[in-house]
Design a protein around this motif. Sequence first.
Motif, PDB file in Angstrom:
ATOM      1  N   LEU A   1       0.826  -1.209   0.000  1.00 54.50           N
ATOM      2  CA  LEU A   1       0.000   0.000   0.000  1.00 54.50           C
ATOM      3  C   LEU A   1       0.863   1.263   0.000  1.00 54.50           C
ATOM      4  CD1 LEU A   1      -2.843  -0.968   2.528  1.00 54.50           C
ATOM      5  CD2 LEU A   1      -2.946  -0.953   0.033  1.00 54.50           C
ATOM      6  N   SER A   2       2.080   1.124  -0.493  1.00 58.14           N
ATOM      7  CA  SER A   2       3.016   2.244  -0.457  1.00 58.14           C
ATOM      8  C   SER A   2       2.773   3.216  -1.604  1.00 58.14           C
ATOM      9  CB  SER A   2       4.451   1.731  -0.529  1.00 58.14           C
ATOM     10  OG  SER A   2       4.746   1.266  -1.835  1.00 58.14           O
TER      11      SER A   2
ATOM     12  N   LEU B   1      -1.767   1.319  -7.468  1.00 58.60           N
ATOM     13  CA  LEU B   1      -2.703   2.136  -6.700  1.00 58.60           C
ATOM     14  C   LEU B   1      -3.038   3.442  -7.409  1.00 58.60           C
ATOM     15  CD1 LEU B   1      -1.373   1.722  -3.042  1.00 58.60           C
ATOM     16  CD2 LEU B   1      -3.271   0.518  -4.148  1.00 58.60           C
ATOM     17  N   VAL B   2      -2.255   3.792  -8.422  1.00 52.16           N
ATOM     18  CA  VAL B   2      -2.501   5.031  -9.155  1.00 52.16           C
ATOM     19  C   VAL B   2      -3.847   4.932  -9.871  1.00 52.16           C
ATOM     20  CG1 VAL B   2      -1.693   6.552 -10.995  1.00 52.16           C
ATOM     21  CG2 VAL B   2      -0.046   5.463  -9.462  1.00 52.16           C
TER      22      VAL B   2
ATOM     23  N   GLN C   1      -6.391 -15.621  -4.622  1.00 49.16           N
ATOM     24  CA  GLN C   1      -6.911 -16.816  -3.943  1.00 49.16           C
ATOM     25  C   GLN C   1      -6.307 -16.955  -2.546  1.00 49.16           C
ATOM     26  OE1 GLN C   1      -5.996 -19.805  -7.046  1.00 49.16           O
ATOM     27  NE2 GLN C   1      -8.179 -19.854  -7.485  1.00 49.16           N
ATOM     28  N   ALA C   2      -6.322 -15.839  -1.833  1.00 48.06           N
ATOM     29  CA  ALA C   2      -5.749 -15.776  -0.485  1.00 48.06           C
ATOM     30  C   ALA C   2      -6.831 -15.422   0.526  1.00 48.06           C
ATOM     31  CB  ALA C   2      -4.626 -14.750  -0.449  1.00 48.06           C
ATOM     32  N   LYS C   3      -6.515 -15.611   1.801  1.00 47.18           N
ATOM     33  CA  LYS C   3      -7.468 -15.335   2.876  1.00 47.18           C
ATOM     34  C   LYS C   3      -7.063 -14.145   3.744  1.00 47.18           C
ATOM     35  CE  LYS C   3      -9.022 -20.138   3.060  1.00 47.18           C
ATOM     36  NZ  LYS C   3      -9.126 -21.366   3.893  1.00 47.18           N
ATOM     37  N   ILE C   4      -5.760 -13.885   3.830  1.00 51.30           N
ATOM     38  CA  ILE C   4      -5.252 -12.759   4.610  1.00 51.30           C
ATOM     39  C   ILE C   4      -4.157 -12.073   3.803  1.00 51.30           C
ATOM     40  CG2 ILE C   4      -3.979 -12.059   6.688  1.00 51.30           C
ATOM     41  CD1 ILE C   4      -5.363 -14.258   8.226  1.00 51.30           C
ATOM     42  N   ALA C   5      -4.195 -10.752   3.763  1.00 49.09           N
ATOM     43  CA  ALA C   5      -3.128  -9.978   3.135  1.00 49.09           C
ATOM     44  C   ALA C   5      -2.253  -9.390   4.239  1.00 49.09           C
ATOM     45  CB  ALA C   5      -3.705  -8.870   2.263  1.00 49.09           C
ATOM     46  N   PHE C   6      -0.944  -9.327   3.980  1.00 51.87           N
ATOM     47  CA  PHE C   6      -0.042  -8.834   5.020  1.00 51.87           C
ATOM     48  C   PHE C   6       1.000  -7.895   4.417  1.00 51.87           C
ATOM     49  CE2 PHE C   6       2.434 -12.176   3.155  1.00 51.87           C
ATOM     50  CZ  PHE C   6       3.765 -11.835   3.357  1.00 51.87           C
ATOM     51  N   GLY C   7       1.528  -7.019   5.266  1.00 48.05           N
ATOM     52  CA  GLY C   7       2.610  -6.145   4.830  1.00 48.05           C
ATOM     53  C   GLY C   7       2.576  -4.817   5.544  1.00 48.05           C
ATOM     54  N   GLY C   8       3.451  -3.919   5.111  1.00 49.83           N
ATOM     55  CA  GLY C   8       3.394  -2.550   5.599  1.00 49.83           C
ATOM     56  C   GLY C   8       4.532  -2.100   6.477  1.00 49.83           C
TER      57      GLY C   8
ATOM     58  N   ILE D   1       7.713  -0.428   7.545  1.00 42.04           N
ATOM     59  CA  ILE D   1       8.536   0.638   6.955  1.00 42.04           C
ATOM     60  C   ILE D   1       8.013   0.999   5.561  1.00 42.04           C
ATOM     61  CG2 ILE D   1      10.909   1.467   6.603  1.00 42.04           C
ATOM     62  CD1 ILE D   1      10.265   0.645   9.438  1.00 42.04           C
ATOM     63  N   GLU D   2       6.697   1.058   5.459  1.00 44.77           N
ATOM     64  CA  GLU D   2       6.055   1.408   4.193  1.00 44.77           C
ATOM     65  C   GLU D   2       5.605   2.868   4.230  1.00 44.77           C
ATOM     66  OE1 GLU D   2       3.773  -1.766   1.898  1.00 44.77           O
ATOM     67  OE2 GLU D   2       2.163  -0.499   2.664  1.00 44.77           O
ATOM     68  N   HIS D   3       6.005   3.635   3.221  1.00 43.24           N
ATOM     69  CA  HIS D   3       5.602   5.034   3.088  1.00 43.24           C
ATOM     70  C   HIS D   3       4.233   5.065   2.414  1.00 43.24           C
ATOM     71  CE1 HIS D   3       6.659   9.300   1.365  1.00 43.24           C
ATOM     72  NE2 HIS D   3       5.590   9.288   2.131  1.00 43.24           N
ATOM     73  N   ARG D   4       3.231   5.589   3.143  1.00 46.15           N
ATOM     74  CA  ARG D   4       1.843   5.527   2.671  1.00 46.15           C
ATOM     75  C   ARG D   4       1.202   6.913   2.617  1.00 46.15           C
ATOM     76  NH1 ARG D   4      -0.423   0.658   6.592  1.00 46.15           N
ATOM     77  NH2 ARG D   4       0.345  -1.117   5.379  1.00 46.15           N
TER      78      ARG D   4
END
Length: 226
Positions: free
Chosen positions: A31-32, A38-39, A61-68, A70-73
Motif C-alpha cells: 500500500l506504499s 494504486l494510481v 486466492q488468499a485469505k489474509i493480506a499482510f505487509g506494511g 517501513i512502508e511510506h503511505r
Amino acid sequence: MEKIIDLFRNIQDVKVISAAIDYADYVALDLSVTNENLVGQKLATAKDYEEYIQNYLDKHQAKIAFGGYIEHRNLYQRSSVFKNDNTDERNIHIGLDLWINESAPIYAALEGKIHSFQDNTALGDYGPTIILEHEIDGLKFHTLYGHLSLDSLNNKKVGNFVKKGEQIATLGLPPINGDYAPHLHFQIIIDMENKTGDYPGVCSSKTLAFYMENCPDPNLLLKIKS
C-alpha cells in the motif's frame, strides 16, 4: 536490539490472527506510494479499502493480506493525528498489518502479561488497543495489537497473565477500529517510553531511524513467507 532479533529467529509457531488459516493462504500487499497499481484507484474511505483488499484477496486466492513494515503511505493524510500544522507529517508505517474482512480472533504472540489497553478514538487512530509485555531470557519487549473490537477491552486488567496463543481479542470493524478496512496492526516495541495504551505506529522520516531500532520488523517473529 541484536539480542532481541536473535531471540525472535529461534521462536517458532507464532500466530496472532485466525490461527486456523495457514501462512500459505497469505499474500503480500503493498500500500506504499511507490505501488503503481494504486494510481487511479479511488481509495478514500474504509469501504473503498475494504473492497480493494477483498478483490486483491480474491484475485490471489488468499485469505489474509499482510505487509506494511517501513512502508511510506498516503492513506493517513485524512487524519490530523498524522498530518497537522504543528508536527512533521507521519506517513511511514512501523508495524505489520494483517488484512481480513471479518471480525477475526486475535491471539497473544507469546506468553506475557497485559501491559496496558485503551480505546484510541481519534479518526485514523488504533481504536481499541491492547499492549502485552514479555520477558524471555532476561530480554523485555512488548507487542501491540491495534484496530480491535470494543468488546476486546472488556474484563481486561493490567498485569493479568496471558499464554502464548491465548485469544485476547477480536478484530474491529469500521468505524470503531479507527475507521479502516478491518485489519490487525501488530507491532513489536522494545521501550514503551513510559506510554500506556498507545504507542506510535506511524512515524515521520526524521524519526524513522529511532523507530526502526525500537520497533523491529514483526515478521522476524511471525515468519510469514511472501
